[in-house]
Design a protein around this motif. Structure first.
Motif, mmCIF file in Angstrom:
data_model
loop_
_atom_site.group_PDB
_atom_site.id
_atom_site.type_symbol
_atom_site.label_atom_id
_atom_site.label_comp_id
_atom_site.label_asym_id
_atom_site.label_seq_id
_atom_site.Cartn_x
_atom_site.Cartn_y
_atom_site.Cartn_z
ATOM 1 N N LYS A 264 29.823 33.553 36.942
ATOM 2 C CA LYS A 264 28.915 32.683 36.197
ATOM 3 C C LYS A 264 27.529 33.311 36.144
ATOM 4 O O LYS A 264 27.044 33.832 37.134
ATOM 5 C CB LYS A 264 28.805 31.307 36.873
ATOM 6 N N PHE A 265 26.912 33.234 34.977
ATOM 7 C CA PHE A 265 25.567 33.755 34.779
ATOM 8 C C PHE A 265 24.547 32.628 34.818
ATOM 9 O O PHE A 265 24.879 31.475 34.571
ATOM 10 C CB PHE A 265 25.469 34.474 33.425
ATOM 11 N N THR A 266 23.301 32.989 35.090
ATOM 12 C CA THR A 266 22.201 32.036 35.015
ATOM 13 C C THR A 266 21.360 32.374 33.793
ATOM 14 O O THR A 266 21.460 33.472 33.250
ATOM 15 C CB THR A 266 21.300 32.105 36.264
ATOM 16 N N GLY A 267 20.540 31.465 33.379
ATOM 17 C CA GLY A 267 19.680 31.685 32.222
ATOM 18 C C GLY A 267 18.693 32.818 32.425
ATOM 19 O O GLY A 267 18.180 33.384 31.466
ATOM 20 N N ILE B 159 40.004 43.787 46.675
ATOM 21 C CA ILE B 159 38.572 44.004 46.429
ATOM 22 C C ILE B 159 37.779 43.115 47.373
ATOM 23 O O ILE B 159 38.031 41.922 47.464
ATOM 24 C CB ILE B 159 38.225 43.652 44.963
ATOM 25 N N LYS B 160 36.788 43.706 48.072
ATOM 26 C CA LYS B 160 35.956 42.885 48.962
ATOM 27 C C LYS B 160 34.544 42.691 48.436
ATOM 28 O O LYS B 160 33.815 41.847 48.931
ATOM 29 C CB LYS B 160 35.924 43.460 50.377
ATOM 30 N N GLY B 161 34.164 43.457 47.422
ATOM 31 C CA GLY B 161 32.833 43.314 46.833
ATOM 32 C C GLY B 161 32.896 43.408 45.324
ATOM 33 O O GLY B 161 33.594 44.266 44.785
ATOM 34 N N LEU B 162 32.179 42.508 44.648
ATOM 35 C CA LEU B 162 32.114 42.499 43.190
ATOM 36 C C LEU B 162 30.659 42.273 42.813
ATOM 37 O O LEU B 162 30.076 41.239 43.135
ATOM 38 C CB LEU B 162 32.993 41.376 42.637
ATOM 39 N N PHE B 163 30.050 43.277 42.180
ATOM 40 C CA PHE B 163 28.627 43.259 41.880
ATOM 41 C C PHE B 163 28.422 43.478 40.391
ATOM 42 O O PHE B 163 29.030 44.375 39.817
ATOM 43 C CB PHE B 163 27.907 44.359 42.660
ATOM 44 N N ILE B 164 27.551 42.707 39.761
ATOM 45 C CA ILE B 164 27.287 42.801 38.329
ATOM 46 C C ILE B 164 25.821 43.170 38.133
ATOM 47 O O ILE B 164 24.935 42.506 38.686
ATOM 48 C CB ILE B 164 27.563 41.450 37.611
ATOM 49 N N ASN B 165 25.560 44.231 37.341
ATOM 50 C CA ASN B 165 24.190 44.675 37.075
ATOM 51 C C ASN B 165 24.054 45.129 35.632
ATOM 52 O O ASN B 165 24.992 45.665 35.058
ATOM 53 C CB ASN B 165 23.817 45.855 37.967
ATOM 54 N N PRO B 166 22.856 44.999 35.082
ATOM 55 C CA PRO B 166 22.629 45.554 33.740
ATOM 56 C C PRO B 166 22.552 47.077 33.822
ATOM 57 O O PRO B 166 22.229 47.634 34.874
ATOM 58 C CB PRO B 166 21.277 44.964 33.333
ATOM 59 N N PRO B 167 22.883 47.777 32.720
ATOM 60 C CA PRO B 167 22.763 49.241 32.714
ATOM 61 C C PRO B 167 21.343 49.667 33.082
ATOM 62 O O PRO B 167 20.377 48.992 32.740
ATOM 63 C CB PRO B 167 23.072 49.616 31.266
ATOM 64 N N ASN C 208 26.761 40.350 46.103
ATOM 65 C CA ASN C 208 28.216 40.282 46.045
ATOM 66 C C ASN C 208 28.619 38.913 45.509
ATOM 67 O O ASN C 208 28.273 37.884 46.088
ATOM 68 C CB ASN C 208 28.810 40.511 47.434
ATOM 69 N N GLU C 209 29.332 38.894 44.394
ATOM 70 C CA GLU C 209 29.774 37.637 43.790
ATOM 71 C C GLU C 209 30.881 36.972 44.598
ATOM 72 O O GLU C 209 31.067 35.762 44.526
ATOM 73 C CB GLU C 209 30.277 37.887 42.358
ATOM 74 N N LEU C 210 31.632 37.764 45.356
ATOM 75 C CA LEU C 210 32.775 37.241 46.102
ATOM 76 C C LEU C 210 32.361 36.657 47.439
ATOM 77 O O LEU C 210 31.453 37.158 48.094
ATOM 78 C CB LEU C 210 33.794 38.367 46.354
ATOM 79 N N LYS C 211 33.069 35.637 47.841
ATOM 80 C CA LYS C 211 32.864 35.030 49.166
ATOM 81 C C LYS C 211 33.936 35.498 50.148
ATOM 82 O O LYS C 211 33.856 35.234 51.330
ATOM 83 C CB LYS C 211 32.902 33.505 49.066
ATOM 84 N N GLY C 212 34.951 36.180 49.638
ATOM 85 C CA GLY C 212 36.051 36.692 50.448
ATOM 86 C C GLY C 212 36.690 37.848 49.714
ATOM 87 O O GLY C 212 36.077 38.445 48.834
ATOM 88 N N VAL C 213 37.923 38.146 50.035
ATOM 89 C CA VAL C 213 38.644 39.254 49.407
ATOM 90 C C VAL C 213 39.372 38.741 48.159
ATOM 91 O O VAL C 213 39.985 37.682 48.186
ATOM 92 C CB VAL C 213 39.647 39.880 50.400
ATOM 93 N N LEU C 214 39.270 39.520 47.084
ATOM 94 C CA LEU C 214 40.003 39.222 45.852
ATOM 95 C C LEU C 214 41.248 40.105 45.847
ATOM 96 O O LEU C 214 41.180 41.310 45.628
ATOM 97 C CB LEU C 214 39.135 39.508 44.617
#
Length: 119
Positions: free
Chosen positions: A68-71, A37-45, A53-59
């Motif tokens: 990690k989430f922020t407030g 995996i080279k890109g990992l993106f998290i979004n609300p519905p 992209n949460e990743l800095k490299g390939v997973l």
């Protein structure tokens, strides 16, 4: 003696602040897809723009990554978009991050079916 006390106090404060500021939605992604995996993106519905992209490299397959989430982020249910190293992508929908601590991604390339298990 005072310097040891001060060092112990600082260490205790660091541990305390890390636990206070941890978000209940923080989770670990396990790549159980069989593919890198080279890109990992998290979004609300409802938000179909996956920008960060949460990743800095390939997973690599079998590896883990901590998200990690922020407030500023709100809500429990989120979608995750994965971009594969061949530039195709899949979306894993409806992750209840208030209940999930680890999500293992699965992917069947022949049927283009993205799924996951969690605990």
């Amino acid at each position: 003696m005072a310097s040891r006390f001060a060092a112990a106090l600082v260490a205790a404060l660091v541990l305390f602040s890390a636990s206070v500021f941890a978000d209940d939605r923080d989770f670990t992604v396990v790549n159980g897809t069989g593919y890198d995996i080279k890109g990992l993106f998290i979004n609300p519905p409802g938000d179909n723009v996956f920008n960060e992209n949460e990743l800095k490299g390939v997973l690599g397959d079998g590896n883990k990554f901590d998200v990690k989430f922020t407030g500023a982020d709100k809500g429990c249910t989120w979608n995750m978009k994965v971009t594969w190293t061949d530039d195709s992508s899949s979306i894993f929908r409806g992750l209840d991050l208030c209940k999930i601590s680890t999500v293992t991604l699965k992917y069947n390339k022949a049927t283009d079916t993205a799924s996951y298990t969690w605990d």
